[in-house]
Design an enzyme around this catalytic site. Structure first.
Site, PDB file in Angstrom:
ATOM      1  N   TYR A  61       0.841  -1.208   0.000  1.00 21.31           N
ATOM      2  CA  TYR A  61       0.000   0.000   0.000  1.00 21.31           C
ATOM      3  C   TYR A  61       0.874   1.256   0.000  1.00 21.31           C
ATOM      4  CZ  TYR A  61      -4.137   2.827   1.211  1.00 21.31           C
ATOM      5  OH  TYR A  61      -5.182   3.724   1.198  1.00 21.31           O
ATOM      6  N   ARG A 114      -5.835   7.327  20.014  1.00 18.54           N
ATOM      7  CA  ARG A 114      -4.459   7.546  20.515  1.00 18.54           C
ATOM      8  C   ARG A 114      -3.535   8.141  19.460  1.00 18.54           C
ATOM      9  NH1 ARG A 114      -4.701   2.324  22.707  1.00 18.54           N
ATOM     10  NH2 ARG A 114      -3.424   1.628  20.965  1.00 18.54           N
TER      11      ARG A 114
HETATM   12  P1  NAP Z   1     -14.926   2.013   0.051  1.00 19.56           P
HETATM   13  O1  NAP Z   1     -15.983   2.679   0.866  1.00 19.56           O
HETATM   14  O2  NAP Z   1     -14.618   0.585   0.285  1.00 19.56           O
HETATM   15  O3  NAP Z   1     -15.294   2.241  -1.491  1.00 19.56           O
HETATM   16  C1  NAP Z   1     -14.480   1.772  -2.521  1.00 19.56           C
HETATM   17  C2  NAP Z   1     -15.359   1.430  -3.694  1.00 19.56           C
HETATM   18  O4  NAP Z   1     -14.511   1.053  -4.785  1.00 19.56           O
HETATM   19  C3  NAP Z   1     -16.259   0.241  -3.380  1.00 19.56           C
HETATM   20  O5  NAP Z   1     -17.575   0.477  -3.856  1.00 19.56           O
HETATM   21  C4  NAP Z   1     -15.581  -0.876  -4.143  1.00 19.56           C
HETATM   22  O6  NAP Z   1     -16.480  -1.879  -4.578  1.00 19.56           O
HETATM   23  C5  NAP Z   1     -15.027  -0.132  -5.338  1.00 19.56           C
HETATM   24  N1  NAP Z   1     -14.002  -0.906  -6.030  1.00 19.56           N
HETATM   25  C6  NAP Z   1     -13.195  -1.855  -5.533  1.00 19.56           C
HETATM   26  N2  NAP Z   1     -12.439  -2.395  -6.497  1.00 19.56           N
HETATM   27  C7  NAP Z   1     -12.793  -1.758  -7.644  1.00 19.56           C
HETATM   28  C8  NAP Z   1     -12.409  -1.894  -8.985  1.00 19.56           C
HETATM   29  N3  NAP Z   1     -11.499  -2.814  -9.360  1.00 19.56           N
HETATM   30  N4  NAP Z   1     -12.971  -1.087  -9.910  1.00 19.56           N
HETATM   31  C9  NAP Z   1     -13.894  -0.172  -9.556  1.00 19.56           C
HETATM   32  N5  NAP Z   1     -14.322  -0.013  -8.287  1.00 19.56           N
HETATM   33  C10 NAP Z   1     -13.778  -0.802  -7.343  1.00 19.56           C
HETATM   34  O7  NAP Z   1     -13.546   2.757   0.211  1.00 19.56           O
HETATM   35  P2  NAP Z   1     -13.085   4.314   0.293  1.00 19.56           P
HETATM   36  O8  NAP Z   1     -12.961   4.713   1.686  1.00 19.56           O
HETATM   37  O9  NAP Z   1     -13.853   5.144  -0.638  1.00 19.56           O
HETATM   38  O10 NAP Z   1     -11.572   4.144  -0.201  1.00 19.56           O
HETATM   39  C11 NAP Z   1     -11.236   3.828  -1.479  1.00 19.56           C
HETATM   40  C12 NAP Z   1     -10.064   4.680  -1.942  1.00 19.56           C
HETATM   41  O11 NAP Z   1      -9.723   5.707  -0.989  1.00 19.56           O
HETATM   42  C13 NAP Z   1      -8.802   3.863  -2.134  1.00 19.56           C
HETATM   43  O12 NAP Z   1      -8.061   4.395  -3.214  1.00 19.56           O
HETATM   44  C14 NAP Z   1      -8.074   4.082  -0.833  1.00 19.56           C
HETATM   45  O13 NAP Z   1      -6.692   3.841  -0.939  1.00 19.56           O
HETATM   46  C15 NAP Z   1      -8.379   5.520  -0.570  1.00 19.56           C
HETATM   47  N6  NAP Z   1      -8.219   5.874   0.840  1.00 19.56           N
HETATM   48  C16 NAP Z   1      -9.151   5.495   1.762  1.00 19.56           C
HETATM   49  C17 NAP Z   1      -8.935   5.821   3.097  1.00 19.56           C
HETATM   50  C18 NAP Z   1      -9.920   5.430   4.169  1.00 19.56           C
HETATM   51  O14 NAP Z   1      -9.549   5.458   5.363  1.00 19.56           O
HETATM   52  N7  NAP Z   1     -11.139   5.088   3.834  1.00 19.56           N
HETATM   53  C19 NAP Z   1      -7.771   6.504   3.477  1.00 19.56           C
HETATM   54  C20 NAP Z   1      -6.849   6.849   2.506  1.00 19.56           C
HETATM   55  C21 NAP Z   1      -7.089   6.542   1.184  1.00 19.56           C
HETATM   56  P3  NAP Z   1     -16.629  -3.217  -3.680  1.00 19.56           P
HETATM   57  O15 NAP Z   1     -17.030  -2.773  -2.311  1.00 19.56           O
HETATM   58  O16 NAP Z   1     -17.693  -3.970  -4.425  1.00 19.56           O
HETATM   59  O17 NAP Z   1     -15.277  -3.873  -3.686  1.00 19.56           O
END
Ligand code: NAP
Length: 265
Positions: free
Chosen positions: A167, A224
């Site tokens: 990651y 924390r």
């Molecule tokens: P999320 O709520 O899990 O949403 C991600 C969405 O992307 C889900 O609907 C998922 O579908 C979909 N997805 C997964 N694989 C995919 C693919 N191959 N093609 C198209 N869509 C796909 O997550 P989120 O919080 O929005 O986070 C996602 C992004 O934000 C990532 O890039 C992550 O690195 C970044 N991010 C998140 C956080 C955090 O704390 N949440 C922090 C830093 C960065 P399924 O559920 O059906 O798999």
């Protein structure tokens, strides 16, 4: 837009009136909040997600609120589908002003534990898919006179995690790629910025929650270790998307915008 004009624009109407935005991974979490915020601020939004039903629910909710959105199933690891869906959008609508390339992947483990499949999938989702999406928009964005490309990285793209080698490595790589694209395309008025959230309470953290030993342990960790003592919300990240998508950030390109309650300080 001058500062005076900006104030006038904020007073006179929605920030993204008349703009067209394309969002990946928009069926849940931050992507959904981004699509929702942009639609509520006047954009027509193409909501895409691996799960077409989830994307359709988001677009349906927006339509019921009186906003403009369509949905499409899209797996960003499928190069041909990703390129073709973006091409098709330009052909159908004539322009795309904003690309929020958001879908990503996290797998745990250090050098000795992470699987090769997990490492490969991290590159595919966290770097390659953004490359393919960006490549699909730059030609038509040049022709239309500009655009804003927002690529979701993470604060793990500007700091180092423990036992998350796939990651942290790929999220750093995509910040580098975003900055390179920003340098190459600034002259065409195409802005590229990386979005770097910290802990945001979405289903994305399910794996880390398991790694930590459950929700209670994760909550203790957050209180924390995050200077502000709490999770961020997807809406707080969507506010940064609005800033990067709109003329509010018109002189900003190649920036990694960290929104993490102070975690990376
Ligand atoms: P999320 O709520 O899990 O949403 C991600 C969405 O992307 C889900 O609907 C998922 O579908 C979909 N997805 C997964 N694989 C995919 C693919 N191959 N093609 C198209 N869509 C796909 O997550 P989120 O919080 O929005 O986070 C996602 C992004 O934000 C990532 O890039 C992550 O690195 C970044 N991010 C998140 C956080 C955090 O704390 N949440 C922090 C830093 C960065 P399924 O559920 O059906 O798999």
């Amino acid at each position: 837009m001058s500062n005076v004009n900006m104030v006038a624009a904020l007073k006179s109407g929605p920030l993204l009136q008349g703009k067209i935005a394309f969002v990946t991974g928009a069926g849940s979490g931050i992507g959904r909040a981004s699509a929702t915020a942009m639609a509520r601020h006047g954009a027509h939004v193409i909501v895409t997600d691996l799960d077409g039903d989830k994307a359709a629910r988001v677009a349906g909710d927006l339509a019921r609120e009186g906003h403009s959105a369509t949905s499409q199933a899209l797996d960003v690891t499928d190069d041909d589908a990703l390129g073709a869906t973006i091409d098709g959008t330009f052909k159908r609508l004539g322009r795309v002003d904003i690309l929020h390339s958001h879908a990503g992947y996290q797998t745990e483990g250090g050098l000795e534990e992470v699987s090769l499949e997990g490492m490969d999938l991290s590159w595919k989702l966290n770097v390659r898919s953004h490359f393919i999406a960006a490549r699909a928009v730059v030609g038509p964005m040049k022709a239309q006179g500009g655009g804003s490309v927002i690529i979701t990285s993470s604060n793990s793209g500007v700091q180092y995690d423990r036992e998350m080698i796939a990651y942290a490595t790929t999220k750093h790589a995509v910040v580098a790629m975003t900055r390179q694209m920003a340098a190459d395309y600034a002259r065409y008025n195409i802005r590229f910025n990386a979005l770097c959230p910290g802990f945001i309470d979405t289903p994305f953290n399910a794996g880390f929650e398991k790694q930590m030993g459950g929700r209670g342990e994760l909550e203790n960790y957050i209180s924390r270790n995050i200077p502000m003592g709490r999770w961020g919300t997807a809406d707080e990240i969507a506010n940064s998307v609005l800033f990067l998508a709109s003329d509010m950030s018109s002189f900003m390109t190649g920036h990694a915008l960290v929104v993490d309650g102070g975690e990376s300080i």
